[in-house]
Design a protein around this motif. Structure first.
Motif, PDB file in Angstrom:
ATOM      1  N   GLY A 181      21.976  19.290 -75.597  1.00 23.27           N
ATOM      2  CA  GLY A 181      23.403  19.352 -75.844  1.00 23.27           C
ATOM      3  C   GLY A 181      23.743  18.738 -77.191  1.00 23.27           C
ATOM      4  O   GLY A 181      23.282  17.652 -77.530  1.00 23.27           O
ATOM      5  N   ALA A 182      24.532  19.452 -77.979  1.00 29.69           N
ATOM      6  CA  ALA A 182      24.945  18.948 -79.290  1.00 29.69           C
ATOM      7  C   ALA A 182      26.196  18.077 -79.146  1.00 29.69           C
ATOM      8  O   ALA A 182      27.083  18.414 -78.348  1.00 29.69           O
ATOM      9  CB  ALA A 182      25.223  20.110 -80.237  1.00 29.69           C
ATOM     10  N   PRO A 183      26.288  16.965 -79.907  1.00 28.81           N
ATOM     11  CA  PRO A 183      25.327  16.473 -80.898  1.00 28.81           C
ATOM     12  C   PRO A 183      24.103  15.829 -80.249  1.00 28.81           C
ATOM     13  O   PRO A 183      24.207  15.222 -79.189  1.00 28.81           O
ATOM     14  CB  PRO A 183      26.139  15.428 -81.665  1.00 28.81           C
ATOM     15  CG  PRO A 183      27.136  14.925 -80.668  1.00 28.81           C
ATOM     16  CD  PRO A 183      27.480  16.109 -79.818  1.00 28.81           C
ATOM     17  N   THR A 184      22.977  15.978 -80.894  1.00 30.44           N
ATOM     18  CA  THR A 184      21.711  15.456 -80.403  1.00 30.44           C
ATOM     19  C   THR A 184      21.264  14.298 -81.293  1.00 30.44           C
ATOM     20  O   THR A 184      21.291  14.405 -82.521  1.00 30.44           O
ATOM     21  CB  THR A 184      20.648  16.570 -80.424  1.00 30.44           C
ATOM     22  OG1 THR A 184      21.117  17.665 -79.635  1.00 30.44           O
ATOM     23  CG2 THR A 184      19.329  16.074 -79.871  1.00 30.44           C
ATOM     24  N   ALA A 204      31.309  23.065 -86.846  1.00 29.63           N
ATOM     25  CA  ALA A 204      30.879  22.421 -88.084  1.00 29.63           C
ATOM     26  C   ALA A 204      31.017  20.906 -88.021  1.00 29.63           C
ATOM     27  O   ALA A 204      30.177  20.170 -88.567  1.00 29.63           O
ATOM     28  CB  ALA A 204      31.687  22.979 -89.253  1.00 29.63           C
ATOM     29  N   ASP A 205      32.053  20.430 -87.323  1.00 28.00           N
ATOM     30  CA  ASP A 205      32.285  18.982 -87.309  1.00 28.00           C
ATOM     31  C   ASP A 205      31.311  18.224 -86.417  1.00 28.00           C
ATOM     32  O   ASP A 205      31.273  16.997 -86.436  1.00 28.00           O
ATOM     33  CB  ASP A 205      33.723  18.662 -86.915  1.00 28.00           C
ATOM     34  CG  ASP A 205      34.101  19.200 -85.542  1.00 28.00           C
ATOM     35  OD1 ASP A 205      33.211  19.715 -84.820  1.00 28.00           O
ATOM     36  OD2 ASP A 205      35.289  19.109 -85.182  1.00 28.00           O
ATOM     37  N   THR A 206      30.497  18.942 -85.647  1.00 24.47           N
ATOM     38  CA  THR A 206      29.511  18.268 -84.791  1.00 24.47           C
ATOM     39  C   THR A 206      28.545  17.433 -85.610  1.00 24.47           C
ATOM     40  O   THR A 206      28.194  16.300 -85.225  1.00 24.47           O
ATOM     41  CB  THR A 206      28.730  19.299 -83.959  1.00 24.47           C
ATOM     42  OG1 THR A 206      29.643  20.085 -83.189  1.00 24.47           O
ATOM     43  CG2 THR A 206      27.747  18.610 -83.015  1.00 24.47           C
ATOM     44  N   TYR A 207      28.090  17.998 -86.741  1.00 28.23           N
ATOM     45  CA  TYR A 207      27.156  17.283 -87.614  1.00 28.23           C
ATOM     46  C   TYR A 207      27.659  17.198 -89.060  1.00 28.23           C
ATOM     47  O   TYR A 207      26.896  16.865 -89.960  1.00 28.23           O
ATOM     48  CB  TYR A 207      25.795  17.986 -87.622  1.00 28.23           C
ATOM     49  CG  TYR A 207      25.079  18.012 -86.299  1.00 28.23           C
ATOM     50  CD1 TYR A 207      24.539  16.849 -85.734  1.00 28.23           C
ATOM     51  CD2 TYR A 207      24.913  19.207 -85.595  1.00 28.23           C
ATOM     52  CE1 TYR A 207      23.859  16.878 -84.530  1.00 28.23           C
ATOM     53  CE2 TYR A 207      24.231  19.239 -84.381  1.00 28.23           C
ATOM     54  CZ  TYR A 207      23.711  18.083 -83.856  1.00 28.23           C
ATOM     55  OH  TYR A 207      23.042  18.112 -82.652  1.00 28.23           O
ATOM     56  N   ALA A 238      29.908  24.973 -92.072  1.00 30.32           N
ATOM     57  CA  ALA A 238      30.484  26.049 -91.265  1.00 30.32           C
ATOM     58  C   ALA A 238      29.953  25.964 -89.841  1.00 30.32           C
ATOM     59  O   ALA A 238      28.932  25.296 -89.579  1.00 30.32           O
ATOM     60  CB  ALA A 238      30.132  27.412 -91.879  1.00 30.32           C
ATOM     61  N   ASP A 239      30.638  26.639 -88.924  1.00 30.31           N
ATOM     62  CA  ASP A 239      30.158  26.728 -87.550  1.00 30.31           C
ATOM     63  C   ASP A 239      28.819  27.463 -87.525  1.00 30.31           C
ATOM     64  O   ASP A 239      28.534  28.299 -88.400  1.00 30.31           O
ATOM     65  CB  ASP A 239      31.161  27.488 -86.679  1.00 30.31           C
ATOM     66  CG  ASP A 239      32.467  26.734 -86.490  1.00 30.31           C
ATOM     67  OD1 ASP A 239      32.529  25.543 -86.839  1.00 30.31           O
ATOM     68  OD2 ASP A 239      33.434  27.357 -85.998  1.00 30.31           O
ATOM     69  N   VAL A 240      28.021  27.150 -86.514  1.00 26.39           N
ATOM     70  CA  VAL A 240      26.690  27.757 -86.385  1.00 26.39           C
ATOM     71  C   VAL A 240      26.618  28.540 -85.077  1.00 26.39           C
ATOM     72  O   VAL A 240      26.898  27.999 -84.003  1.00 26.39           O
ATOM     73  CB  VAL A 240      25.587  26.675 -86.415  1.00 26.39           C
ATOM     74  CG1 VAL A 240      24.220  27.286 -86.118  1.00 26.39           C
ATOM     75  CG2 VAL A 240      25.574  25.973 -87.760  1.00 26.39           C
ATOM     76  N   THR A 241      26.240  29.798 -85.168  1.00 25.71           N
ATOM     77  CA  THR A 241      26.051  30.632 -83.978  1.00 25.71           C
ATOM     78  C   THR A 241      24.626  30.482 -83.481  1.00 25.71           C
ATOM     79  O   THR A 241      23.664  30.579 -84.262  1.00 25.71           O
ATOM     80  CB  THR A 241      26.319  32.111 -84.295  1.00 25.71           C
ATOM     81  OG1 THR A 241      27.673  32.253 -84.728  1.00 25.71           O
ATOM     82  CG2 THR A 241      26.094  32.979 -83.062  1.00 25.71           C
ATOM     83  N   THR A 242      24.484  30.249 -82.196  1.00 29.00           N
ATOM     84  CA  THR A 242      23.161  30.104 -81.599  1.00 29.00           C
ATOM     85  C   THR A 242      23.226  30.588 -80.159  1.00 29.00           C
ATOM     86  O   THR A 242      24.167  31.301 -79.777  1.00 29.00           O
ATOM     87  CB  THR A 242      22.681  28.639 -81.685  1.00 29.00           C
ATOM     88  OG1 THR A 242      21.333  28.558 -81.202  1.00 29.00           O
ATOM     89  CG2 THR A 242      23.559  27.707 -80.900  1.00 29.00           C
TER      90      THR A 242
END
Length: 333
Positions: free
Chosen positions: A207-210, A249-252, A256-260
């Motif tokens: 789970g992000a943030p890791t 994007a603000d997680t780390y 930009a946002d990251v699609t996964t």
């Protein structure tokens, strides 16, 4: 005669003491084997390592279900994670367990971690939250999964869940392990290797943030590799236990946002657990999210539609009954 009576008294005291010790386990006198005691259904809940989210969150869920008016006594037990939890169900050592959505599919289909050894006597209770597949690098030139070709990449411990996640995602881009230089490391070791420039990228599933990625970002500029919609759809078609996911994007502190994609942290149950018990446990999950949300942050991610989203294995009749009452239809086993 007096000596005999004294010995007999000590023996009886020992038996009584053992009986009391058994009752003090938190699940009634039958806690080691599940079952019903005095109208209360005892359930053994295998979670994960004591320092991990599965154990901490599972302990909160178990306590809430036990203390509420659900007719349950649930004991959270530590374990070695998803694969070991499935084995515990199979061996009759657990009644409900945490399991990643991909690992439970492997078990049911007899693939990957469970190649040639399918186990199908279990069903879904609920998907509680998502664990994102994060491909982290310190090389700004690695922008897509295709860019991993020819690079040294950590793919998790050999034959771990992360390893098979990496294999699946590479395959969606028509790559195999032969197209990269794979190394087999834990999250922490992967972060250290990235810091020391010993590897080019690493697969981390959590789970992000890791923590491993957050710590890495304090000393290096870290990037997450984004997947495009075409390849996400290809992966989901081949492996329905994944879900499309977005890491903001603000997680780390990214640009930009990251699609996964992500796998679910799912509670599964042995098929022989009574319908009423699983219905009540499922109800306790959602009641706890309303009444007890401050007890654990993961309650914030419990959402009805996502909980009912697992498609690879059928839901336990007790869970299906609860979801039906909430206006959500799932495929009951």
């Amino acid at each position: 005669m007096k000596k005999f009576k004294a010995v007999l008294a000590l023996a009886l005291a020992g038996v009584i003491g053992l009986g009391l010790a058994g009752c003090g386990s938190g699940s009634g006198g039958d806690s080691s084997e599940g079952g019903t005691t005095g109208g209360t259904t005892n359930m053994r809940f295998m979670t994960g390592g004591e320092s991990g989210t599965y154990y901490a969150y599972g302990s909160v869920l178990a306590q809430y279900a036990t203390n509420g008016d659900y007719g349950l006594s649930v004991t959270a037990l530590s374990s070695n994670g998803s694969q070991a939890n499935v084995q515990a169900l199979q061996d009759g050592d657990a009644d409900i367990v945490f399991c990643q959505s991909d690992v439970l599919a492997y078990a049911y289909d007899g693939t990957s971690l469970f190649e040639g050894a399918a186990y199908q006597d279990f069903s879904i209770v609920a998907n509680l939250y998502q664990e994102q597949v994060q491909i982290v690098t310190c090389d700004p030139n690695i922008k897509t999964v295709a860019d991993l070709a020819g690079k040294t990449v950590s793919v998790g411990a050999a034959n771990s869940g992360v390893y098979f996640n990496a294999v699946d995602i590479l395959a969606a881009y028509d790559l195999t392990l032969d197209d990269i230089e794979p190394v087999y490391q834990s999250f922490a070791d992967s972060a250290d290797s990235l810091k020391d420039a010993k590897i080019d990228a690493a697969f981390i599933v959590a789970g992000a943030p890791t923590t491993a990625i957050t710590d890495l970002s304090t000393t290096k500029t870290a990037y997450l590799v984004s997947m495009d919609d075409e390849h996400v759809e290809k992966l989901l078609a081949a492996s329905p236990y994944y879900m499309k996911d977005v890491i903001s994007a603000d997680t780390y502190g990214l640009d930009a946002d990251v699609t996964t994609v992500s796998v679910g942290a799912v509670v599964i149950a042995n098929d022989n657990v009574p319908e009423e018990a699983i219905y009540n446990f499922t109800k306790s999950l959602f009641d706890g999210a309303q009444d007890n949300a401050s007890a654990h942050a993961k309650y914030e991610e419990l959402e009805l539609q996502n909980a009912a989203s697992v498609a690879s294995v059928g839901y336990h009749p007790g869970a299906a009954k609860y979801f039906e009452e909430q206006g959500v239809t799932v495929s009951a086993k």
